[in-house]
Design an enzyme around this catalytic site. Structure first.
Site, PDB file in Angstrom:
ATOM      1  N   CYS A  47       0.832  -1.212   0.000  1.00 30.37           N
ATOM      2  CA  CYS A  47       0.000   0.000   0.000  1.00 30.37           C
ATOM      3  C   CYS A  47       0.867   1.263   0.000  1.00 30.37           C
ATOM      4  O   CYS A  47       1.690   1.473   0.893  1.00 30.37           O
ATOM      5  CB  CYS A  47      -0.916  -0.027   1.228  1.00 30.37           C
ATOM      6  SG  CYS A  47      -1.696   1.544   1.618  1.00 30.37           S
ATOM      7  N   CYS A  91       0.356   3.521   2.999  1.00 33.09           N
ATOM      8  CA  CYS A  91       0.996   2.936   4.187  1.00 33.09           C
ATOM      9  C   CYS A  91       2.495   3.254   4.207  1.00 33.09           C
ATOM     10  O   CYS A  91       3.067   3.550   5.262  1.00 33.09           O
ATOM     11  CB  CYS A  91       0.789   1.423   4.218  1.00 33.09           C
ATOM     12  SG  CYS A  91      -0.942   0.909   4.248  1.00 33.09           S
TER      13      CYS A  91
END
Length: 348
Positions: A67, A70
């Protein structure tokens, strides 16, 4: 069947085990030690419950390695973690690979990445605010602060205001019984600071512009706004003042402030500008402030098409529209355009 009597030396140990909270016994059994030195710790299905039992305030990043959001969040957490660990009530920052440990993520309703949660004594609260390190610290330290702080001197008042920062409004009670605002300190803990000053000088009265007690002062440091409530401190009057003062007099509409409006039932008087940062727009916002001060049963806000064109388009307004426009919006799909207002203002 014969009854066996425990040796007297074992009785204290048995009592100790019975009195230990279940979570503490689970942690002791697991023998897990969690660092509290400001590092971001890794948790998984084998030690997550033990961490909840051992750590009063645990801030968890449920992430996925692939991600992009993230990956950008990781250095922000690394920066925030030592600051949070140094609070008087420390917050430990942890991360869980919820793509790998899906059962754990599913247990806490993780359906997107990253998902951030603060666990207070094991109870989760999802964090949806800013992910920047400084904002994370400001937002999270509210949860470990008292619902209502008690201030015993001018110095304590100044320190409270300074430490609270500018991200949230604050309510300072002078000569106000703590019990009167304790309910609102709990109810609006995520959105404002609350304090009661027990002792203060005339200098403080001058600084906060009140001349009698009891008085409740609402302050928006970010917008340099202040309002005053002398009562009555009963019925709905006090909560109405607190609720209406959670927002500035005129709200700049953006993704963050739009979330705040979800908890407010008032209709919104919205002015749509070409660019909310230019000089003419600033003057119009000042006019709105005067109207807002006299009509606290409405929310007043403004937005520039240059700043957020996607939002403005929901009102059938585009860059080719004649601006500014004023409308009354119920925060659903219903709104009503107000005509003739701009000519009236220019005439004045």
């Amino acid at each position: 069947m014969a009854t066996r009597v425990l040796p007297p030396t074992l009785l204290p140990l048995l009592l100790l085990l019975l009195l230990l909270p279940l979570s503490a016994r689970a942690t002791a059994a697991a023998g897990e030690e969690f660092p509290r030195d400001g590092r971001v710790i890794d948790l998984d299905e084998s030690n997550f419950e033990a961490a909840l039992g051992a750590i009063d305030f645990l801030f968890v990043d449920f992430y996925a390695p692939w991600c992009g959001h993230c990956k950008r969040l990781a250095p922000e957490l690394d920066e925030a973690a030592p600051v949070l660990a140094g609070l008087s009530e420390p917050i430990v920052v942890a991360k869980v690979n919820a793509d790998k440990y899906r059962k754990l993520g599913s247990k806490y309703g993780v359906d997107g990445f990253p998902t951030l949660m603060l666990f207070i004594h094991g109870v989760p609260i999802e964090h949806t605010g800013s992910r920047k390190a400084d904002q994370l610290v400001r937002n999270l330290k509210k949860f470990v602060a008292p619902d209502v702080s008690i201030l015993e001197s001018d110095t304590a008042i100044k320190n409270f205001v300074e430490n609270a920062g500018t991200s949230f409004p604050m309510f300072l009670g002078f000569g106000v019984n703590e019990s009167l605002i304790a309910e609102y300190g709990r109810k609006y803990k995520k959105r404002a600071w609350f304090a009661v000053a027990k002792d203060f000088s005339e200098d403080i009265m001058v600084a906060y512009d009140f001349d009698k007690v009891p008085a409740l002062v609402a302050i928006h440091p970010k917008y340099r706004e202040q309002s005053l409530f002398y009562g009555p401190f009963e019925g709905n009057f006090l909560e109405d003042f607190v609720r209406q003062s959670l927002l500035p007099l005129v709200v700049p509409i953006n993704t963050e402030t739009l979330k705040m409006l979800n908890d407010d039932e008032r209709k919104v008087v919205l002015i749509i500008l070409e660019d909310d940062s230019d000089e003419n727009s600033t003057q119009l916002v000042q006019v709105l402030k005067s109207a807002a001060n006299a009509n606290r049963d409405l929310v007043f806000g403004y937005v520039g098409i240059k700043q957020w064109d996607e939002f403005v388009e929901t009102f059938d307004v585009s860059k080719s529209s004649q601006l500014p426009k004023l409308l009354v919006w119920d925060r659903n799909e219903e709104y009503e355009l107000v005509s003739g207002w701009f000519r009236e203002i220019r005439r004045r």
